[in-house]
Scaffold this motif. Structure first.
Motif, PDB file in Angstrom:
ATOM      1  N   PHE A  51     -14.149  15.912 102.713  1.00 32.31           N
ATOM      2  CA  PHE A  51     -13.580  16.550 104.212  1.00 32.31           C
ATOM      3  C   PHE A  51     -11.673  16.069 103.418  1.00 32.31           C
ATOM      4  CE2 PHE A  51     -11.189  14.071 107.675  1.00 32.31           C
ATOM      5  CZ  PHE A  51     -11.753  15.844 108.733  1.00 32.31           C
ATOM      6  N   LEU A  52     -11.139  15.296 103.035  1.00 29.07           N
ATOM      7  CA  LEU A  52     -10.220  14.756 102.791  1.00 29.07           C
ATOM      8  C   LEU A  52      -9.771  15.448 101.313  1.00 29.07           C
ATOM      9  CD1 LEU A  52     -10.299  10.915 102.344  1.00 29.07           C
ATOM     10  CD2 LEU A  52      -8.956  12.471 103.788  1.00 29.07           C
ATOM     11  N   PHE A  53     -10.132  16.246 100.773  1.00 28.37           N
ATOM     12  CA  PHE A  53      -9.823  16.996  99.737  1.00 28.37           C
ATOM     13  C   PHE A  53      -9.904  18.386  99.514  1.00 28.37           C
ATOM     14  CE2 PHE A  53      -9.524  12.917  98.301  1.00 28.37           C
ATOM     15  CZ  PHE A  53      -8.637  13.315  97.372  1.00 28.37           C
ATOM     16  N   ASP A  54     -10.716  18.626 100.800  1.00 31.14           N
ATOM     17  CA  ASP A  54     -11.330  20.553 100.758  1.00 31.14           C
ATOM     18  C   ASP A  54     -11.859  21.381  99.470  1.00 31.14           C
ATOM     19  OD1 ASP A  54     -11.715  22.379 101.981  1.00 31.14           O
ATOM     20  OD2 ASP A  54      -9.573  23.481 101.873  1.00 31.14           O
ATOM     21  N   VAL A  55     -12.744  20.171  99.420  1.00 32.19           N
ATOM     22  CA  VAL A  55     -13.261  20.829  97.823  1.00 32.19           C
ATOM     23  C   VAL A  55     -15.021  21.023  98.645  1.00 32.19           C
ATOM     24  CG1 VAL A  55     -11.366  19.928  96.667  1.00 32.19           C
ATOM     25  CG2 VAL A  55     -13.399  18.621  97.111  1.00 32.19           C
ATOM     26  N   LYS A  56     -15.577  21.360  97.334  1.00 34.50           N
ATOM     27  CA  LYS A  56     -17.339  21.472  97.100  1.00 34.50           C
ATOM     28  C   LYS A  56     -17.780  20.311  96.255  1.00 34.50           C
ATOM     29  CE  LYS A  56     -21.499  23.216  97.625  1.00 34.50           C
ATOM     30  NZ  LYS A  56     -21.994  21.719  98.644  1.00 34.50           N
ATOM     31  N   VAL A  57     -18.473  19.596  96.748  1.00 34.31           N
ATOM     32  CA  VAL A  57     -19.026  17.813  95.213  1.00 34.31           C
ATOM     33  C   VAL A  57     -19.738  18.516  94.777  1.00 34.31           C
ATOM     34  CG1 VAL A  57     -19.921  16.304  95.643  1.00 34.31           C
ATOM     35  CG2 VAL A  57     -17.519  17.086  96.903  1.00 34.31           C
ATOM     36  N   VAL A  58     -19.985  18.754  93.707  1.00 31.26           N
ATOM     37  CA  VAL A  58     -21.603  19.219  93.067  1.00 31.26           C
ATOM     38  C   VAL A  58     -22.617  17.648  93.038  1.00 31.26           C
ATOM     39  CG1 VAL A  58     -23.168  19.636  91.259  1.00 31.26           C
ATOM     40  CG2 VAL A  58     -20.626  20.822  92.004  1.00 31.26           C
ATOM     41  N   LYS A  59     -22.076  17.236  92.368  1.00 30.67           N
ATOM     42  CA  LYS A  59     -22.429  15.189  91.817  1.00 30.67           C
ATOM     43  C   LYS A  59     -21.491  14.492  92.017  1.00 30.67           C
ATOM     44  CE  LYS A  59     -24.971  13.738  88.521  1.00 30.67           C
ATOM     45  NZ  LYS A  59     -25.832  14.589  86.819  1.00 30.67           N
ATOM     46  N   VAL A  60     -22.430  12.741  92.635  1.00 31.72           N
ATOM     47  CA  VAL A  60     -21.863  11.562  93.007  1.00 31.72           C
ATOM     48  C   VAL A  60     -22.671  10.991  92.126  1.00 31.72           C
ATOM     49  CG1 VAL A  60     -21.549   9.948  94.817  1.00 31.72           C
ATOM     50  CG2 VAL A  60     -21.063  12.820  94.993  1.00 31.72           C
ATOM     51  N   ASN A  61     -22.493  10.355  91.329  1.00 34.07           N
ATOM     52  CA  ASN A  61     -22.421   9.259  90.068  1.00 34.07           C
ATOM     53  C   ASN A  61     -21.391   8.213  90.956  1.00 34.07           C
ATOM     54  OD1 ASN A  61     -24.352  10.808  88.708  1.00 34.07           O
ATOM     55  ND2 ASN A  61     -22.505  10.601  87.032  1.00 34.07           N
ATOM     56  N   THR A  62     -22.567   7.509  91.212  1.00 32.84           N
ATOM     57  CA  THR A  62     -21.886   5.556  91.812  1.00 32.84           C
ATOM     58  C   THR A  62     -22.011   4.533  91.222  1.00 32.84           C
ATOM     59  OG1 THR A  62     -23.531   5.389  93.264  1.00 32.84           O
ATOM     60  CG2 THR A  62     -21.405   6.737  93.695  1.00 32.84           C
ATOM     61  N   PHE A  63     -22.079   2.902  90.670  1.00 32.24           N
ATOM     62  CA  PHE A  63     -22.131   2.001  90.259  1.00 32.24           C
ATOM     63  C   PHE A  63     -21.678   0.872  90.836  1.00 32.24           C
ATOM     64  CE2 PHE A  63     -20.018   4.104  87.338  1.00 32.24           C
ATOM     65  CZ  PHE A  63     -19.148   4.018  87.002  1.00 32.24           C
ATOM     66  N   LEU A  64     -22.035  -0.372  90.450  1.00 29.55           N
ATOM     67  CA  LEU A  64     -21.004  -1.817  91.700  1.00 29.55           C
ATOM     68  C   LEU A  64     -20.861  -1.833  90.135  1.00 29.55           C
ATOM     69  CD1 LEU A  64     -23.482  -2.723  93.841  1.00 29.55           C
ATOM     70  CD2 LEU A  64     -21.410  -2.403  94.719  1.00 29.55           C
ATOM     71  N   MET A  65     -18.959  -2.660  90.266  1.00 30.39           N
ATOM     72  CA  MET A  65     -18.935  -3.114  88.955  1.00 30.39           C
ATOM     73  C   MET A  65     -19.011  -4.546  88.980  1.00 30.39           C
ATOM     74  SD  MET A  65     -17.626  -0.709  86.902  1.00 30.39           S
ATOM     75  CE  MET A  65     -16.675  -1.806  85.973  1.00 30.39           C
ATOM     76  N   PRO A  66     -18.853  -5.605  88.520  1.00 27.64           N
ATOM     77  CA  PRO A  66     -19.198  -7.083  88.323  1.00 27.64           C
ATOM     78  C   PRO A  66     -17.965  -7.753  89.152  1.00 27.64           C
ATOM     79  CG  PRO A  66     -20.069  -6.506  86.028  1.00 27.64           C
ATOM     80  CD  PRO A  66     -20.140  -5.395  87.155  1.00 27.64           C
ATOM     81  N   LYS A  67     -18.374  -8.672  89.730  1.00 28.32           N
ATOM     82  CA  LYS A  67     -17.503  -9.771  89.377  1.00 28.32           C
ATOM     83  C   LYS A  67     -16.817 -10.148  88.775  1.00 28.32           C
ATOM     84  CE  LYS A  67     -19.613 -13.373  91.444  1.00 28.32           C
ATOM     85  NZ  LYS A  67     -20.035 -14.100  92.369  1.00 28.32           N
ATOM     86  N   LYS A  68     -15.559 -10.910  88.588  1.00 27.70           N
ATOM     87  CA  LYS A  68     -14.681 -11.233  86.916  1.00 27.70           C
ATOM     88  C   LYS A  68     -14.381 -12.098  87.294  1.00 27.70           C
ATOM     89  CE  LYS A  68     -13.717  -6.512  85.168  1.00 27.70           C
ATOM     90  NZ  LYS A  68     -12.931  -6.018  84.207  1.00 27.70           N
ATOM     91  N   LYS A  69     -14.587 -13.186  86.850  1.00 30.74           N
ATOM     92  CA  LYS A  69     -14.251 -14.440  86.685  1.00 30.74           C
ATOM     93  C   LYS A  69     -12.461 -14.552  85.901  1.00 30.74           C
ATOM     94  CE  LYS A  69     -15.572 -19.153  85.361  1.00 30.74           C
ATOM     95  NZ  LYS A  69     -17.007 -19.719  84.306  1.00 30.74           N
ATOM     96  N   LYS A  70     -11.786 -14.911  86.529  1.00 32.62           N
ATOM     97  CA  LYS A  70     -10.596 -14.958  85.964  1.00 32.62           C
ATOM     98  C   LYS A  70     -10.171 -16.989  86.095  1.00 32.62           C
ATOM     99  CE  LYS A  70      -9.190 -10.949  85.569  1.00 32.62           C
ATOM    100  NZ  LYS A  70      -9.095 -10.621  84.069  1.00 32.62           N
ATOM    101  N   ARG A  71      -9.079 -16.675  85.865  1.00 29.46           N
ATOM    102  CA  ARG A  71      -8.728 -18.391  85.293  1.00 29.46           C
ATOM    103  C   ARG A  71      -6.773 -18.265  85.723  1.00 29.46           C
ATOM    104  NH1 ARG A  71      -8.004 -21.976  80.115  1.00 29.46           N
ATOM    105  NH2 ARG A  71      -6.274 -22.778  80.876  1.00 29.46           N
ATOM    106  N   VAL A  72      -6.490 -18.817  86.409  1.00 24.93           N
ATOM    107  CA  VAL A  72      -4.985 -19.142  86.807  1.00 24.93           C
ATOM    108  C   VAL A  72      -4.819 -20.786  86.332  1.00 24.93           C
ATOM    109  CG1 VAL A  72      -2.783 -19.299  88.456  1.00 24.93           C
ATOM    110  CG2 VAL A  72      -4.681 -17.541  88.182  1.00 24.93           C
ATOM    111  N   GLY A  73      -4.344 -21.446  85.770  1.00 25.04           N
ATOM    112  CA  GLY A  73      -4.026 -22.410  85.162  1.00 25.04           C
ATOM    113  C   GLY A  73      -5.410 -23.182  84.744  1.00 25.04           C
ATOM    114  N   LYS A  74      -5.590 -24.555  85.780  1.00 20.03           N
ATOM    115  CA  LYS A  74      -6.330 -24.905  85.705  1.00 20.03           C
ATOM    116  C   LYS A  74      -7.566 -24.841  86.424  1.00 20.03           C
ATOM    117  CE  LYS A  74      -5.637 -28.500  88.594  1.00 20.03           C
ATOM    118  NZ  LYS A  74      -5.143 -30.157  88.847  1.00 20.03           N
ATOM    119  N   TYR A  75      -7.443 -23.683  88.208  1.00 15.77           N
ATOM    120  CA  TYR A  75      -8.473 -23.254  88.404  1.00 15.77           C
ATOM    121  C   TYR A  75      -8.932 -22.194  88.066  1.00 15.77           C
ATOM    122  CZ  TYR A  75      -5.359 -26.337  90.770  1.00 15.77           C
ATOM    123  OH  TYR A  75      -4.673 -27.358  91.556  1.00 15.77           O
TER     124      TYR A  75
END
Length: 101
Positions: A51-75
């Motif tokens: 709908f948005l790009f007015d194209v024909k989609v043949v295939k869709v591959n999806t996957f969930l990216m895992p949450k990543k641990k981040k550190r800011v200072g001691k937190y």
């Protein structure tokens, strides 16, 4: 204008395109990478992209990216997980992610 009122809420599930060196290499194979809300299914992704790009989609591959641990200072904290979708378009279709200057 919009046939399905639910389509407007489905469009909101699209967050942004991913433009990295790795995803840019997929442009040559007519594949584009997007970030969607985690609850979005493949059928909805196909409908939104077509709908948005007015194209024909043949295939869709999806996957969930895992949450990543981040550190800011001691937190410690986490960057949230998200759904990545790689969309393959039909031959002859193209999405122009960059404005021609």
């Amino acid at each position: 204008m919009v046939k399905n009122k639910n389509l407007l809420s489905q469009i909101d599930t699209l967050k942004y395109p991913i433009v990295t060196e790795k995803s840019a290499n997929l442009f040559e194979k007519n594949q584009y990478t997007f970030v969607f809300a985690k609850q979005t299914d493949k059928k909805t992704i196909k409908t939104v992209i077509e709908f948005l790009f007015d194209v024909k989609v043949v295939k869709v591959n999806t996957f969930l990216m895992p949450k990543k641990k981040k550190r800011v200072g001691k937190y410690f904290g986490y960057k949230p997980s998200y759904k990545k979708a790689i969309v393959k378009l039909a031959f002859g279709n193209k999405i122009n992610l960059f404005r021609d200057l």
